[in-house]
Design an enzyme around this catalytic site. Sequence first.
Site, mmCIF file in Angstrom:
data_model
loop_
_atom_site.group_PDB
_atom_site.id
_atom_site.type_symbol
_atom_site.label_atom_id
_atom_site.label_comp_id
_atom_site.label_asym_id
_atom_site.label_seq_id
_atom_site.Cartn_x
_atom_site.Cartn_y
_atom_site.Cartn_z
ATOM 1 N N LYS A 14 0.710 -1.100 -0.095
ATOM 2 C CA LYS A 14 0.021 0.163 0.001
ATOM 3 C C LYS A 14 0.926 1.259 0.056
ATOM 4 O O LYS A 14 0.421 2.147 -0.763
ATOM 5 C CB LYS A 14 -0.965 -0.033 1.230
ATOM 6 C CG LYS A 14 -1.843 -1.152 1.236
ATOM 7 C CD LYS A 14 -2.778 -0.946 2.530
ATOM 8 C CE LYS A 14 -2.353 -0.940 3.892
ATOM 9 N NZ LYS A 14 -1.520 -2.487 4.228
ATOM 10 N N ARG A 89 -9.472 0.600 9.058
ATOM 11 C CA ARG A 89 -9.329 -0.605 9.468
ATOM 12 C C ARG A 89 -10.126 -1.437 10.061
ATOM 13 O O ARG A 89 -10.035 -2.540 10.542
ATOM 14 C CB ARG A 89 -7.977 -0.825 10.034
ATOM 15 C CG ARG A 89 -6.670 -1.120 9.576
ATOM 16 C CD ARG A 89 -5.627 -0.984 10.261
ATOM 17 N NE ARG A 89 -4.369 -1.623 10.108
ATOM 18 C CZ ARG A 89 -3.243 -1.130 9.530
ATOM 19 N NH1 ARG A 89 -3.262 0.040 9.013
ATOM 20 N NH2 ARG A 89 -2.294 -1.762 9.436
ATOM 21 N N ARG A 128 11.312 -6.124 4.909
ATOM 22 C CA ARG A 128 11.439 -4.754 5.003
ATOM 23 C C ARG A 128 11.977 -4.326 6.465
ATOM 24 O O ARG A 128 12.628 -3.530 6.799
ATOM 25 C CB ARG A 128 9.989 -4.461 5.026
ATOM 26 C CG ARG A 128 9.595 -2.763 5.210
ATOM 27 C CD ARG A 128 8.082 -2.450 4.742
ATOM 28 N NE ARG A 128 7.114 -2.773 5.891
ATOM 29 C CZ ARG A 128 5.814 -2.595 5.819
ATOM 30 N NH1 ARG A 128 5.393 -2.096 4.647
ATOM 31 N NH2 ARG A 128 5.102 -2.846 6.715
ATOM 32 N N ARG A 134 12.107 -1.430 10.947
ATOM 33 C CA ARG A 134 10.845 -1.190 11.928
ATOM 34 C C ARG A 134 10.414 -2.361 12.650
ATOM 35 O O ARG A 134 10.613 -3.282 12.474
ATOM 36 C CB ARG A 134 9.747 -1.030 10.610
ATOM 37 C CG ARG A 134 8.647 -0.421 11.023
ATOM 38 C CD ARG A 134 7.691 -0.089 9.864
ATOM 39 N NE ARG A 134 6.316 -0.868 10.171
ATOM 40 C CZ ARG A 134 5.321 -0.685 9.737
ATOM 41 N NH1 ARG A 134 5.356 -0.211 8.387
ATOM 42 N NH2 ARG A 134 4.052 -1.180 9.841
ATOM 43 N N ARG A 146 -0.390 -9.390 13.071
ATOM 44 C CA ARG A 146 -1.260 -8.347 12.446
ATOM 45 C C ARG A 146 -1.793 -8.977 11.221
ATOM 46 O O ARG A 146 -2.880 -8.714 10.953
ATOM 47 C CB ARG A 146 0.262 -7.392 11.704
ATOM 48 C CG ARG A 146 0.728 -6.623 13.132
ATOM 49 C CD ARG A 146 2.126 -6.043 12.661
ATOM 50 N NE ARG A 146 2.185 -5.016 11.373
ATOM 51 C CZ ARG A 146 3.258 -5.125 10.799
ATOM 52 N NH1 ARG A 146 4.292 -5.619 11.165
ATOM 53 N NH2 ARG A 146 3.238 -4.299 9.712
#
Length: 191
Positions: A14, A89, A128, A134, A146
């Site tokens: 996204k 969400r 990532r 992160r 998640r």
Amino acid sequence: MLNIVLFGPPGAGKGTQAEKLIDKYQLVHLSTGDILRAELKAESELGKEAKKFMEKGELVPDSVVIGMIEVKIDANKEAKGFIFDGFPRTTAQAEALDAMLSAKGTPISRMLALFVDDDELIKRLLLRGKESGRADDQDQSIIENRIKVYNKDTAPVIDFYEGQNKHVSIDGVGSIDEIFERLCEAIDAVK
Ligand code: AMP
């Protein structure tokens, strides 16, 4: 105005696609994840509260994110439109967004949902995590939570937009440019 909800599980692409879309369509990018990470970094009260949820891969309460988005929409009165990334969400967030936008007379134009299978998502998120540092992308159990939260609380948002005939499903596997082209085709069909 062109208001797009860019939807999909964590790791669907996204953020990457939103960056390309805002360039092409001159839209304002509103990512609740980015806004929350900035609050965390600034060690604001909101950031400290949000951190408790984010570090477990849980959703930050609806009232917090809805309030954040409202402030950002109000701060961008001259915008040609918005790309909502990582928001809504939950169905409650989608309803709140509809109410905010209908008060301004600029409804959601399309909800574009990127589809990527779970194994590919986990692979992308771990990569990532390595590249960006992160925290919530570095731990496989947080990533799995998640995805679980996405399936339970977030996926029903598809039905909300399907009910308004605004949902378009997009294959999220392929090169960045291929996926971008699929998204542009879906957007150009409403313009
Ligand atoms: P993201 O960058 O979109 O993957 O978001 C990172 C984290 O921020 C999520 O795992 C949630 O804890 C929180 N978050 C971001 N957007 C929302 C939202 N719309 N509602 C609730 N929590 C959110």
